[in-house]
Design a protein around this motif. Structure first.
Motif, short mmCIF file in Angstrom:
data_model
loop_
_atom_site.label_atom_id
_atom_site.label_comp_id
_atom_site.label_asym_id
_atom_site.label_seq_id
_atom_site.Cartn_x
_atom_site.Cartn_y
_atom_site.Cartn_z
N GLY A 235 0.78 -1.24 0.00
CA GLY A 235 0.00 0.00 0.00
C GLY A 235 0.81 1.28 0.00
O GLY A 235 0.23 2.37 -0.06
N GLN A 236 2.13 1.20 0.05
CA GLN A 236 2.94 2.43 0.04
C GLN A 236 2.93 3.02 -1.37
O GLN A 236 3.25 2.33 -2.34
N PRO A 237 2.54 4.29 -1.53
CA PRO A 237 2.47 4.88 -2.88
C PRO A 237 3.85 5.08 -3.48
O PRO A 237 4.78 5.52 -2.80
N LEU A 238 3.96 4.76 -4.74
CA LEU A 238 5.20 4.98 -5.48
C LEU A 238 5.03 6.10 -6.49
O LEU A 238 5.91 6.93 -6.66
N VAL A 239 3.88 6.10 -7.17
CA VAL A 239 3.54 7.15 -8.13
C VAL A 239 2.10 7.56 -7.88
O VAL A 239 1.22 6.71 -7.73
N GLU A 243 3.27 13.03 -9.22
CA GLU A 243 4.11 12.98 -8.03
C GLU A 243 4.71 11.58 -7.89
O GLU A 243 4.08 10.59 -8.25
N HIS A 244 5.91 11.52 -7.33
CA HIS A 244 6.53 10.21 -7.15
C HIS A 244 7.33 10.18 -5.86
O HIS A 244 7.73 11.22 -5.32
N TYR A 245 7.54 8.95 -5.36
CA TYR A 245 8.31 8.73 -4.15
C TYR A 245 9.52 7.87 -4.52
O TYR A 245 9.75 7.61 -5.69
N SER A 246 10.27 7.43 -3.54
CA SER A 246 11.49 6.68 -3.86
C SER A 246 11.74 5.58 -2.85
O SER A 246 11.10 5.50 -1.80
N LEU A 247 12.71 4.74 -3.18
CA LEU A 247 13.17 3.67 -2.30
C LEU A 247 14.61 3.99 -1.88
O LEU A 247 15.33 4.69 -2.59
N LYS A 377 9.07 8.70 1.96
CA LYS A 377 8.09 9.74 1.64
C LYS A 377 8.75 11.10 1.59
O LYS A 377 8.51 11.90 0.68
N ASN A 378 9.58 11.36 2.59
CA ASN A 378 10.39 12.58 2.61
C ASN A 378 11.60 12.30 3.51
O ASN A 378 11.77 11.18 3.99
N THR A 379 12.41 13.30 3.73
CA THR A 379 13.65 13.08 4.48
C THR A 379 13.40 12.62 5.91
O THR A 379 14.27 11.99 6.52
N ASN A 384 10.21 0.87 6.71
CA ASN A 384 10.91 -0.36 6.35
C ASN A 384 9.96 -1.29 5.60
O ASN A 384 8.93 -1.70 6.14
N ILE A 385 10.30 -1.64 4.38
CA ILE A 385 9.45 -2.54 3.59
C ILE A 385 10.20 -3.82 3.21
O ILE A 385 9.79 -4.55 2.31
N THR A 386 11.30 -4.08 3.91
CA THR A 386 12.05 -5.31 3.68
C THR A 386 11.19 -6.52 4.05
O THR A 386 10.51 -6.49 5.07
N PRO A 387 11.19 -7.57 3.24
CA PRO A 387 10.36 -8.75 3.56
C PRO A 387 10.61 -9.26 4.97
O PRO A 387 11.74 -9.30 5.44
#
Length: 715
Positions: A235-239, A243-247, A377-379, A384-387
């Protein structure tokens, strides 16, 4: 009014419409092998009609739009299966490398080396004084330990390789995320649904969505044009539109989550490396201290679903210690220091300074002793989305669970990390069991001086405490340890007795919960101070015989001699550092085949210890890992179960890959049926549109002839 001019207009529209059809058909044929290209077609509609006698008459044809054939529903289903296929493909390919390391079929693996090691002890028992058999044992041990070192090193290299591939995938994912957001921006500018469909941009976006899905598994919500939302499966937005986010693939770190009423000003600190993510939860509030009233916490390796247990199946609790009392948990050394106060400008974070406020029940801390991937999301906001796999095998669905990233993380931590744990458990049990027997034996030569191979962190703390830092401190038991002194010239017994641990009348036994390394040195000096001197050098016990004397060790019910690394065969405690002790390696006369008997005699032909060590191969011993707890098996059974596990994991990964790949392939074929270019069909359309274009041209000729006829009538 209808006439030649209206017919010319109708012919012109037909020529333009079928020219567009031919153009699009040509584009389809030109891109028949272009990856990601979706077949297109021109939508033709009647240009309109007017009422006229003898009836309504049409105005020709109009090419309204160029449509793109694409099945959105099939594509959404494909994303799910393609991401799972990518995960298991990565896992299977990686596990094949591990399977090769544990291949025992050629007769040169760890299993055969371990058998050779125990067989060599049996041969020593048959001829205890023979130097050749002792050398053969040393060679067999070196081969065995080298294989353990090599296997552990190879597994670590696979983890490092996985880290490099993860970093590449994260970089690729971030670029794809940016590209998709940019395409969304262009679609908002150029796409006019129904009149100017930006089909090429849609094709590009689909290709990039598929590539991103291969890396991490995605959900897609399409609201038209550039209003496309892409999220992870968690559920974490990427695009989100433009607007876009990052890993971020970042270094090990810690975190804390305090209860609303907690004023705790500390944070967890650690040293070391491990494949698990640790969750610490306070169960009894209190101060961080080295005292008896310190706060206690429990530890979970699956985010708090299950908690570590002791050998009796009871939940295991640990004391919250400051830096000078740090404790060992798995592969980590853990303590609590002062945390930074976010309400002040200064940085108060200090791992060396104990917190000043009490820890409250329910306060949670996380230790991530490895590089993990975070959604940024921001600085100031990272997740943490590691499996993460739970103790029952289920996975945390709020994190990555598909795509190559999930495959690489599961391989690095779940598979390879687990294999390393079991290889270390095998090594640690082997070192302890062999040293436990060997330390109670006697070689062909007695000692003039000896230094223990295992050190403590604190000389003045009970050897059985976690904070003392003794590797085998948890193996110690209350009891007695025999010690013997001999005349160096005659070899005759001078004195022999159990070490006395107190000045109280009678010989007092060892107690791991109260006696320290300083007490151990004092016990030796108290009991045999006229013949030997014991002191502490670099937190290790050192015993030196006085002139004219030598010493040896006897029956030890405490395990202290082995735990301190005195008169041991092995040094080290893991697959990475297991080795023959320096003392034995430099002088085979210190290899213990026999033992001191009840009369204090050490006979050269005694084979008691060597015989026991040879039979150790057939005895059940305890193996323990953080994740799997304790089990009792023989050494060969435990190692064979590890080999079997590697094979079963590889087979399961292949099955999952084949299963999901079959589904993904079927869905892709269904999509290709919709979007793929069929040359035969396109050639048929080309001929059809060509004839229509020719007919429209004929209509122009007919209208011209009609016009000429009218003009000739006027003349």
């Amino acid at each position: 009014m209808f006439g030649p001019n209206s017919i010319l207009d109708m012919a012109r529209s037909a020529l333009q419409a079928h020219q567009a059809c031919i153009q699009v058909t040509g584009e389809n044929l030109a891109n028949v092998d272009t990856p990601g290209y979706a077949r297109r077609a021109v939508t033709l509609t009647e240009a309109g009609a007017i009422n006229y006698t003898p009836g309504q008459v049409g105005l020709g044809v109009r090419a309204t739009e160029v449509v793109r054939y694409f099945d959105e529903m099939v594509e959404r289903l494909y994303y799910d299966q393609a991401a799972l296929t990518a995960r298991w493909d990565t896992t299977y390919a990686s596990l094949q490398s591990v399977e090769t390391m544990f291949n025992e079929s050629d007769g040169y693996g760890i299993s055969n080396a371990m058998s050779a090691f125990f067989n060599a002890w049996t041969k020593v028992s048959q001829n205890p004084k023979d130097f050749g058999t002792r050398q053969d044992l040393l060679n067999a041990t070196t081969t065995f330990s080298s294989l353990l070192h090599q296997t552990d090193s190879d597994l670590s290299k696979l983890q490092q390789q996985a880290d490099r591939m993860i970093a590449q995938d994260v970089d690729s994912a971030n670029q794809l995320i940016k590209d998709i957001a940019e395409i969304n921006r262009q679609l908002n500018l150029y796409d006019q649904p129904g009149s100017n469909n930006a089909n090429s941009l849609y094709d590009q976006r689909t290709q990039k969505l598929r590539a991103l899905d291969q890396i991490m598994g995605i959900n897609v919500i399409d609201n038209g044009k550039g209003n496309l939302t892409v999220t992870t499966k968690g559920g974490q937005p990427l695009v989100d539109g433009v607007e876009h986010y990052s890993l971020e693939f970042s270094a090990p770190k810690t975190g804390r989550s305090l209860t609303p009423t907690s004023n705790f000003d500390g944070e967890v600190c650690f040293e070391g490396n491990d494949s698990y993510e640790y969750t610490l939860e306070c169960v009894d509030g209190g101060m961080v201290s080295n005292g008896a009233g310190a706060a206690t916490f429990r530890v979970s390796l699956d985010g708090g679903r299950t908690w570590l247990e002791d050998e009796n199946g009871q939940e295991k609790h640990f004391a919250a210690r400051p830096q000078d009392g740090k404790i060992e948990i798995g592969g980590l050394t853990v303590w609590f220091g002062t945390a930074d106060n976010p309400n002040t400008a200064a940085n108060e974070s200090d791992p060396l300074t104990p917190p000043t406020q009490a820890m409250a029940e329910g306060d949670r801390f996380t230790i991530i002793p490895k590089k993990n991937v975070y959604w940024v999301k921001n600085t100031s906001t990272k997740e943490n989305i590691t499996p993460l796999q739970y103790g029952n095998g289920a996975e945390d669905n709020s994190r990555l669970n598909s795509g190559t990233l999930a495959g690489l993380f599961n391989f690095r931590d779940g598979y390879v990390g687990g294999y390393q744990d079991k290889l270390d458990a095998l090594s640690k049990s082997l070192v302890w069991e062999v040293n436990r027997l060997h330390s109670q034996g006697c070689g062909l030569e007695k000692f003039g001086n000896l230094e223990g191979s295992y050190s403590v962190a604190h000389d003045d703390r009970p050897l059985g405490e976690d904070s003392t830092g003794l590797v085998f401190g948890d193996k110690l038991q209350s009891g007695s340890s025999m010690f013997y002194v001999y005349n160096a010239d005659t070899g005759l017994l001078v004195s022999g007795a159990a070490l006395d641990w107190s000045d109280a009348p009678g010989i007092q036994n060892f107690d791991p919960s109260s006696h320290t390394l300083e007490d151990a040195a004092a016990a030796v000096n108290r009991s045999f101070g006229g013949y030997v001197t014991a002191n502490i050098v670099n937190h290790q016990l050192r015993i030196v015989a006085k002139d004219g004397y030598q010493f040896a060790f006897g029956t030890d019910s405490t395990g202290l001699t082995a735990a301190l690394g005195l008169n041991v065969y092995f040094q080290g405690s893991t697959a990475q550092d297991i080795a023959v002790s320096d003392k034995v390696g430099s002088n085979l006369n210190y290899m213990c085949a026999g033992r001191v008997n009840g009369a204090g005699e050490a006979n050269e032909g005694d084979n008691t210890i060597a015989l026991a060590l040879g039979k150790l191969a057939e005895q059940d011993v305890n193996f323990s890992t953080l994740r799997n707890g304790s089990t009792s098996q023989t050494f060969s059974e435990y190692y064979n179960s590890l080999v079997g596990e590697v094979g079963a994991d590889t087979a399961a990964a292949k099955y999952n890959y084949d299963f999901n790949n079959a589904l993904a392939t079927d869905l892709d074929q269904r999509q290709q049926q919709a979007m793929g270019v069929n040359i035969d069909e396109e050639m048929t359309n080309l001929i059809k549109f060509q004839h229509a274009y020719t007919a429209a041209a004929k209509l122009v000729t007919t209208a011209d002839e009609m016009m000429q006829t009218l003009l000739s009538l006027k003349s």
